[in-house]
Structures are given as structure tokens and as C-alpha cells.
Design a protein around this motif. Sequence first.
Motif, PDB file in Angstrom:
ATOM      1  N   ALA A   1       6.002  10.310  -3.114  1.00 38.67           N
ATOM      2  CA  ALA A   1       7.389  10.788  -3.047  1.00 38.67           C
ATOM      3  C   ALA A   1       7.776  11.263  -1.646  1.00 38.67           C
ATOM      4  CB  ALA A   1       7.633  11.877  -4.087  1.00 38.67           C
ATOM      5  N   GLU A   2       7.269  10.567  -0.626  1.00 41.08           N
ATOM      6  CA  GLU A   2       7.568  10.898   0.770  1.00 41.08           C
ATOM      7  C   GLU A   2       7.195  12.324   1.127  1.00 41.08           C
ATOM      8  OE1 GLU A   2       8.842   8.570   3.250  1.00 41.08           O
ATOM      9  OE2 GLU A   2       8.152   7.270   1.638  1.00 41.08           O
ATOM     10  N   GLN A   3       6.193  12.883   0.450  1.00 36.31           N
ATOM     11  CA  GLN A   3       5.741  14.245   0.750  1.00 36.31           C
ATOM     12  C   GLN A   3       4.593  14.261   1.757  1.00 36.31           C
ATOM     13  OE1 GLN A   3       7.366  17.095  -0.548  1.00 36.31           O
ATOM     14  NE2 GLN A   3       8.766  15.411  -0.962  1.00 36.31           N
ATOM     15  N   PHE A   4       3.974  13.106   1.989  1.00 37.11           N
ATOM     16  CA  PHE A   4       2.913  12.963   2.981  1.00 37.11           C
ATOM     17  C   PHE A   4       1.772  13.941   2.786  1.00 37.11           C
ATOM     18  CE2 PHE A   4       6.986  11.616   4.533  1.00 37.11           C
ATOM     19  CZ  PHE A   4       6.733  10.268   4.672  1.00 37.11           C
ATOM     20  N   SER A   5       1.503  14.232   1.515  1.00 28.37           N
ATOM     21  CA  SER A   5       0.402  15.137   1.214  1.00 28.37           C
ATOM     22  C   SER A   5      -0.473  14.585   0.103  1.00 28.37           C
ATOM     23  CB  SER A   5       0.939  16.513   0.816  1.00 28.37           C
ATOM     24  OG  SER A   5       1.772  16.407  -0.313  1.00 28.37           O
ATOM     25  N   GLY A   6      -0.087  13.491  -0.495  1.00 29.95           N
ATOM     26  CA  GLY A   6      -0.814  12.944  -1.629  1.00 29.95           C
ATOM     27  C   GLY A   6      -1.571  11.676  -1.280  1.00 29.95           C
ATOM     28  N   THR A   7      -1.814  10.898  -2.303  1.00 26.96           N
ATOM     29  CA  THR A   7      -2.569   9.662  -2.176  1.00 26.96           C
ATOM     30  C   THR A   7      -1.846   8.664  -1.275  1.00 26.96           C
ATOM     31  OG1 THR A   7      -3.443  10.009  -4.389  1.00 26.96           O
ATOM     32  CG2 THR A   7      -3.597   7.775  -3.519  1.00 26.96           C
ATOM     33  N   CYS A   8      -2.603   7.952  -0.479  1.00 28.98           N
ATOM     34  CA  CYS A   8      -2.057   6.902   0.379  1.00 28.98           C
ATOM     35  C   CYS A   8      -1.239   5.937  -0.474  1.00 28.98           C
ATOM     36  CB  CYS A   8      -3.209   6.161   1.059  1.00 28.98           C
ATOM     37  SG  CYS A   8      -2.719   4.659   1.936  1.00 28.98           S
ATOM     38  N   GLY A   9      -0.034   5.636  -0.038  1.00 30.69           N
ATOM     39  CA  GLY A   9       0.844   4.741  -0.787  1.00 30.69           C
ATOM     40  C   GLY A   9       0.283   3.346  -0.943  1.00 30.69           C
ATOM     41  N   ALA A  10      -0.442   2.865   0.055  1.00 30.80           N
ATOM     42  CA  ALA A  10      -1.040   1.528  -0.061  1.00 30.80           C
ATOM     43  C   ALA A  10      -2.047   1.505  -1.211  1.00 30.80           C
ATOM     44  CB  ALA A  10      -1.701   1.121   1.250  1.00 30.80           C
ATOM     45  N   LEU A  11      -2.814   2.576  -1.357  1.00 31.47           N
ATOM     46  CA  LEU A  11      -3.738   2.685  -2.482  1.00 31.47           C
ATOM     47  C   LEU A  11      -2.963   2.793  -3.792  1.00 31.47           C
ATOM     48  CD1 LEU A  11      -6.437   3.051  -3.936  1.00 31.47           C
ATOM     49  CD2 LEU A  11      -6.380   5.458  -3.228  1.00 31.47           C
ATOM     50  N   SER A  12      -1.947   3.654  -3.832  1.00 26.96           N
ATOM     51  CA  SER A  12      -1.152   3.819  -5.054  1.00 26.96           C
ATOM     52  C   SER A  12      -0.521   2.500  -5.488  1.00 26.96           C
ATOM     53  CB  SER A  12      -0.059   4.860  -4.837  1.00 26.96           C
ATOM     54  OG  SER A  12      -0.609   6.122  -4.595  1.00 26.96           O
ATOM     55  N   GLY A  13       0.043   1.778  -4.540  1.00 25.31           N
ATOM     56  CA  GLY A  13       0.634   0.477  -4.856  1.00 25.31           C
ATOM     57  C   GLY A  13      -0.407  -0.502  -5.368  1.00 25.31           C
ATOM     58  N   GLY A  14      -1.565  -0.501  -4.730  1.00 28.70           N
ATOM     59  CA  GLY A  14      -2.646  -1.369  -5.190  1.00 28.70           C
ATOM     60  C   GLY A  14      -3.087  -1.032  -6.602  1.00 28.70           C
ATOM     61  N   LEU A  15      -3.113   0.261  -6.907  1.00 30.93           N
ATOM     62  CA  LEU A  15      -3.490   0.688  -8.253  1.00 30.93           C
ATOM     63  C   LEU A  15      -2.460   0.229  -9.284  1.00 30.93           C
ATOM     64  CD1 LEU A  15      -4.787   4.282  -7.462  1.00 30.93           C
ATOM     65  CD2 LEU A  15      -6.158   2.235  -7.948  1.00 30.93           C
ATOM     66  N   ILE A  16      -1.194   0.242  -8.905  1.00 35.78           N
ATOM     67  CA  ILE A  16      -0.152  -0.255  -9.811  1.00 35.78           C
ATOM     68  C   ILE A  16      -0.350  -1.740 -10.084  1.00 35.78           C
ATOM     69  CG2 ILE A  16       2.316  -0.791  -9.982  1.00 35.78           C
ATOM     70  CD1 ILE A  16       2.838   1.934  -8.674  1.00 35.78           C
ATOM     71  N   ALA A  17      -0.595  -2.514  -9.035  1.00 39.42           N
ATOM     72  CA  ALA A  17      -0.809  -3.955  -9.214  1.00 39.42           C
ATOM     73  C   ALA A  17      -2.027  -4.217 -10.102  1.00 39.42           C
ATOM     74  CB  ALA A  17      -0.970  -4.642  -7.858  1.00 39.42           C
ATOM     75  N   LEU A  18      -3.103  -3.473  -9.872  1.00 37.76           N
ATOM     76  CA  LEU A  18      -4.296  -3.634 -10.706  1.00 37.76           C
ATOM     77  C   LEU A  18      -4.037  -3.173 -12.134  1.00 37.76           C
ATOM     78  CD1 LEU A  18      -7.029  -2.506  -8.164  1.00 37.76           C
ATOM     79  CD2 LEU A  18      -6.596  -4.845  -8.985  1.00 37.76           C
ATOM     80  N   GLY A  19      -3.265  -2.107 -12.278  1.00 41.48           N
ATOM     81  CA  GLY A  19      -2.917  -1.625 -13.608  1.00 41.48           C
ATOM     82  C   GLY A  19      -2.106  -2.639 -14.384  1.00 41.48           C
TER      83      GLY A  19
END
Length: 188
Positions: free
Chosen positions: A66-84
Amino acid sequence: MTKAKVREKYRGLSRQELLDKAYELGFNFEKNSYSCSQSTVAAIHELVEMDDVVVKVATSLSGGTAEQFSGTCGALSGGLIALGYVFGRPVEKLSYQERIQDNVDALFATFPAPQALADKFWQQYGTILCPHIQRQLFGRTFWLLDPQEMAKFEAAGGHSAPDKCSHIVGTAARWVMEILLDKGAVEF
């Protein structure tokens, strides 16, 4: 597992060419459109048939959540969505009325693919967190919701340098495609 099909225009590519194309697409989506999470999913979406809405739902995970720059890397999060999308537990395997062991087992069966991606981040970057990766890339973190900070980020090559955020997204897209191929989840 949902078997994903490589889109027709990419079906003649070899495994290596698909991996290289995933990197190229991820890199260029991030460079031109921003949103590390969405760009990672968009690269996989371009290569394999998946619902368009999957790219849309990845939006809010950009910028370390959420553009907070404190959580999980967005590239990882996006990859997890694709895998999910491919390996995730289907909705019919959830119940609000009772605990069904088969449903719980179905959840745990989904974990190897996303764990493989997270493991790649840990091995390559020693972290899965956006601010820690930013610090590795730039020597500092940026608060990109501030226009001056965004300008500094761009001046430091955030979306233009071949070794910064676009590279992270391209690498994540390559890893996702590699996992999909290694687990036999893609027909091509």
C-alpha cells in the motif's frame, strides 16, 4: 492446481526463452507503468492465460504494501499472487460452518510454490522487505508518496537503472515463471 497455458504468441518459445521473456516483461512493465507488484503479475499474465482481474488485484501491494514502504517487497507480493492463481486453494475448499480436514490439507498443499519464491528472495537479497531491498539498491529508503522523495528516487535510477527496482521485478517474474515450469503448471 490450475494448469496455465502459455499464450499462443509465446508457445514456440523454449524454456529459456520464456524465462528471459518473463524477465524482460517484468522489467519493462515496472519501468514504464510502475507498481512492482502489478508489474510482476502483468509479466506472467502476458505470458500465460489468466484472468485480467489478477493483475488489477495486485495494485495495492506495490511499494512495500500500500505504498507504505515498510512491508513485503511488491515484486514478491505480485509473484505470490500469480502463484496463488495457479496453485491456490479454491474457494469451495473453505467453510465458515465447520472445520473440514480436507480443506485444511488443501491449504497446506498450496505452500511449496510460494515458499520457493520467498526462498529465492531470501537467498538473493537476505530479506523479503521493501525497505531492506531499497537500502541494498540505493543505500537508503525513499518515501515515494512525497513528491520530492519520488524525484530523488527517480534521479537515483529507481525506474530507469538496469540494476534497481525494474531489475527486481524482472527477476521476480523470471522466478515465478521458473517455478511454474518446474512444477509442471504451465502447458507450452
